[in-house]
Design a protein around this motif. Structure first.
Motif, PDB file in Angstrom:
ATOM      1  N   SER A 168       0.833  -1.369   0.453  1.00  0.00           N
ATOM      2  CA  SER A 168       0.117   0.063  -0.597  1.00  0.00           C
ATOM      3  C   SER A 168       1.012   1.443  -0.079  1.00  0.00           C
ATOM      4  N   ILE A 169       0.703   1.517  -1.082  1.00  0.00           N
ATOM      5  CA  ILE A 169       1.949   3.323  -1.202  1.00  0.00           C
ATOM      6  C   ILE A 169       0.666   4.623  -0.501  1.00  0.00           C
ATOM      7  N   ASN A 170       1.247   4.974   0.405  1.00  0.00           N
ATOM      8  CA  ASN A 170       1.030   6.091   1.112  1.00  0.00           C
ATOM      9  C   ASN A 170       1.905   7.395   0.643  1.00  0.00           C
ATOM     10  N   TRP A 171       0.874   8.158  -0.828  1.00  0.00           N
ATOM     11  CA  TRP A 171       1.480   8.877  -1.525  1.00  0.00           C
ATOM     12  C   TRP A 171       1.248  10.530  -0.610  1.00  0.00           C
ATOM     13  N   CYS A 172       2.348  11.307   0.057  1.00  0.00           N
ATOM     14  CA  CYS A 172       2.508  12.291   0.659  1.00  0.00           C
ATOM     15  C   CYS A 172       1.947  13.661  -0.059  1.00  0.00           C
ATOM     16  N   ASN A 173       0.897  14.217  -0.058  1.00  0.00           N
ATOM     17  CA  ASN A 173      -0.718  15.568  -1.019  1.00  0.00           C
ATOM     18  C   ASN A 173       0.313  16.610  -0.670  1.00  0.00           C
ATOM     19  N   SER A 174       0.755  16.478   0.827  1.00  0.00           N
ATOM     20  CA  SER A 174       1.633  18.515   1.225  1.00  0.00           C
ATOM     21  C   SER A 174       2.341  19.118   0.439  1.00  0.00           C
ATOM     22  N   ILE A 175       2.466  20.100   1.325  1.00  0.00           N
ATOM     23  CA  ILE A 175       3.040  21.524   0.829  1.00  0.00           C
ATOM     24  C   ILE A 175       4.252  20.632  -0.030  1.00  0.00           C
ATOM     25  N   SER A 176       5.585  20.754   0.504  1.00  0.00           N
ATOM     26  CA  SER A 176       6.546  20.312   0.986  1.00  0.00           C
ATOM     27  C   SER A 176       6.721  19.207  -0.351  1.00  0.00           C
ATOM     28  N   CYS A 177       5.687  18.246   0.168  1.00  0.00           N
ATOM     29  CA  CYS A 177       6.433  17.267  -0.932  1.00  0.00           C
ATOM     30  C   CYS A 177       6.502  17.007  -2.611  1.00  0.00           C
ATOM     31  N   TYR A 178       4.614  18.601  -2.117  1.00  0.00           N
ATOM     32  CA  TYR A 178       4.428  18.595  -3.736  1.00  0.00           C
ATOM     33  C   TYR A 178       5.369  19.954  -4.662  1.00  0.00           C
ATOM     34  N   ILE A 193      -2.620   2.653  -4.001  1.00  0.00           N
ATOM     35  CA  ILE A 193      -1.222   4.242  -4.175  1.00  0.00           C
ATOM     36  C   ILE A 193      -2.768   4.846  -3.278  1.00  0.00           C
ATOM     37  N   LYS A 194      -2.307   5.671  -2.575  1.00  0.00           N
ATOM     38  CA  LYS A 194      -2.830   6.342  -1.699  1.00  0.00           C
ATOM     39  C   LYS A 194      -2.918   7.576  -0.957  1.00  0.00           C
ATOM     40  N   LYS A 195      -2.998   9.351  -1.939  1.00  0.00           N
ATOM     41  CA  LYS A 195      -2.744  10.483  -1.288  1.00  0.00           C
ATOM     42  C   LYS A 195      -3.055  10.363   0.193  1.00  0.00           C
ATOM     43  N   VAL A 196      -2.080  11.089   0.120  1.00  0.00           N
ATOM     44  CA  VAL A 196      -2.332  11.515   2.406  1.00  0.00           C
ATOM     45  C   VAL A 196      -1.102  12.957   2.693  1.00  0.00           C
ATOM     46  N   GLU A 197      -2.246  13.112   4.079  1.00  0.00           N
ATOM     47  CA  GLU A 197      -1.577  14.069   4.418  1.00  0.00           C
ATOM     48  C   GLU A 197      -0.581  14.010   4.617  1.00  0.00           C
ATOM     49  N   CYS A 198       0.226  14.621   5.105  1.00  0.00           N
ATOM     50  CA  CYS A 198       1.500  15.374   5.558  1.00  0.00           C
ATOM     51  C   CYS A 198       2.204  14.250   6.535  1.00  0.00           C
ATOM     52  N   LEU A 199       3.254  13.290   6.076  1.00  0.00           N
ATOM     53  CA  LEU A 199       3.608  12.566   6.792  1.00  0.00           C
ATOM     54  C   LEU A 199       4.651  13.113   7.296  1.00  0.00           C
ATOM     55  N   GLY A 200       5.162  13.992   8.180  1.00  0.00           N
ATOM     56  CA  GLY A 200       5.963  14.708   9.050  1.00  0.00           C
ATOM     57  C   GLY A 200       7.440  14.190   7.808  1.00  0.00           C
ATOM     58  N   ALA A 201       7.495  14.075   7.361  1.00  0.00           N
ATOM     59  CA  ALA A 201       8.708  13.217   6.831  1.00  0.00           C
ATOM     60  C   ALA A 201       9.153  14.735   5.435  1.00  0.00           C
ATOM     61  N   CYS A 202       8.553  16.027   6.145  1.00  0.00           N
ATOM     62  CA  CYS A 202       8.629  17.485   4.516  1.00  0.00           C
ATOM     63  C   CYS A 202      10.562  17.722   4.226  1.00  0.00           C
ATOM     64  N   GLY A 203      11.182  17.489   5.467  1.00  0.00           N
ATOM     65  CA  GLY A 203      12.777  17.450   4.769  1.00  0.00           C
ATOM     66  C   GLY A 203      13.438  16.602   3.856  1.00  0.00           C
ATOM     67  N   GLY A 204      12.416  15.416   3.553  1.00  0.00           N
ATOM     68  CA  GLY A 204      12.996  14.078   2.842  1.00  0.00           C
ATOM     69  C   GLY A 204      12.621  14.373   1.275  1.00  0.00           C
ATOM     70  N   ALA A 205      11.214  15.559   1.419  1.00  0.00           N
ATOM     71  CA  ALA A 205      10.245  15.503   0.164  1.00  0.00           C
ATOM     72  C   ALA A 205      11.122  15.330  -1.318  1.00  0.00           C
ATOM     73  N   PRO A 206      10.423  15.600  -2.545  1.00  0.00           N
ATOM     74  CA  PRO A 206       8.928  14.615  -2.325  1.00  0.00           C
ATOM     75  C   PRO A 206       9.064  12.991  -1.747  1.00  0.00           C
ATOM     76  N   MET A 207       8.179  12.799  -0.500  1.00  0.00           N
ATOM     77  CA  MET A 207       8.344  11.284  -0.319  1.00  0.00           C
ATOM     78  C   MET A 207       7.279  10.492  -0.510  1.00  0.00           C
ATOM     79  N   CYS A 208       7.313   8.933  -0.111  1.00  0.00           N
ATOM     80  CA  CYS A 208       6.118   7.899   0.378  1.00  0.00           C
ATOM     81  C   CYS A 208       6.327   7.169   1.085  1.00  0.00           C
ATOM     82  N   GLN A 209       5.163   6.566   1.840  1.00  0.00           N
ATOM     83  CA  GLN A 209       5.282   5.244   3.054  1.00  0.00           C
ATOM     84  C   GLN A 209       4.897   3.773   1.469  1.00  0.00           C
TER      85      GLN A 209
END
Ligand code: FES
Length: 163
Positions: free
Chosen positions: A85-95, A125-141
């Motif tokens: 299951s891919i949680n794709w960060c859709n929040s601002i830093s990753c964007y 794939i699931k779009k999710v809000e910030c996963l708290g790893a903004c310094g590693g953007a773009p990222m996913c889980q």
């Protein structure tokens, strides 16, 4: 009418009980988040109303208290997911760091959009809000693992190496 699944038994029950033991006896609801995670894992990666009801009954809280937690946090799934299951960060830093373009490439590679599962059941794939790893953007889980500083090459290599 109750449609009990009886999922809270054996190892699942033991794991939830370990969390419950961390809190005072009258604070069993504190184990809601780990109980949701454990039951979700045991159910192949997603939750149903019946499962959430069963958690509520086990913890001795109103079902709505469990639903609120399970629908607020993006790491709980309410539809079946792929084996990975891919949680794709859709929040601002990753964007801002190219996450959007990379997600489109990922969708093209897998042939699915967010909320869908590949035909072989391997990925979703699931779009999710910030996963708290903004310094590693773009990222996913993917599953439990965070993958940061993604490029197309790095992401596709990770996917190709998964069984
Ligand atoms: S914006 Fe993607 S991890 Fe925070």
């Amino acid at each position: 009418m109750s449609t009990k699944t009886n999922i809270i038994q054996g190892d699942v029950k033991k794991r939830i009980d370990t969390w419950i033991a961390n809190y005072p006896a009258d604070q069993r609801q504190s184990a809601t988040m780990p109980a949701l995670r454990i039951v979700q894992e045991a159910n192949g990666g997603s939750l149903t109303n019946e499962l959430m009801d069963e958690i509520a009954e086990y913890l001795g809280v109103a079902p709505i208290a469990v639903y609120e937690v399970a629908t607020f946090y993006g790491n709980y799934n309410h539809k079946p997911v792929g084996r990975h299951s891919i949680n794709w960060c859709n929040s601002i830093s990753c964007y801002l760091r190219g996450g959007e373009e990379l997600r489109v490439k990922l969708q093209d590679k897998l042939g699915v959009k967010p909320g869908e599962i590949t035909a072989d059941g391997k990925f979703s794939i699931k779009k999710v809000e910030c996963l708290g790893a903004c310094g590693g953007a773009p990222m996913c889980q993917i599953g439990k693992q965070y993958h940061e500083h993604l490029t197309e090459e790095k992401l596709f290599k990770i996917l190709d190496e998964l069984e």
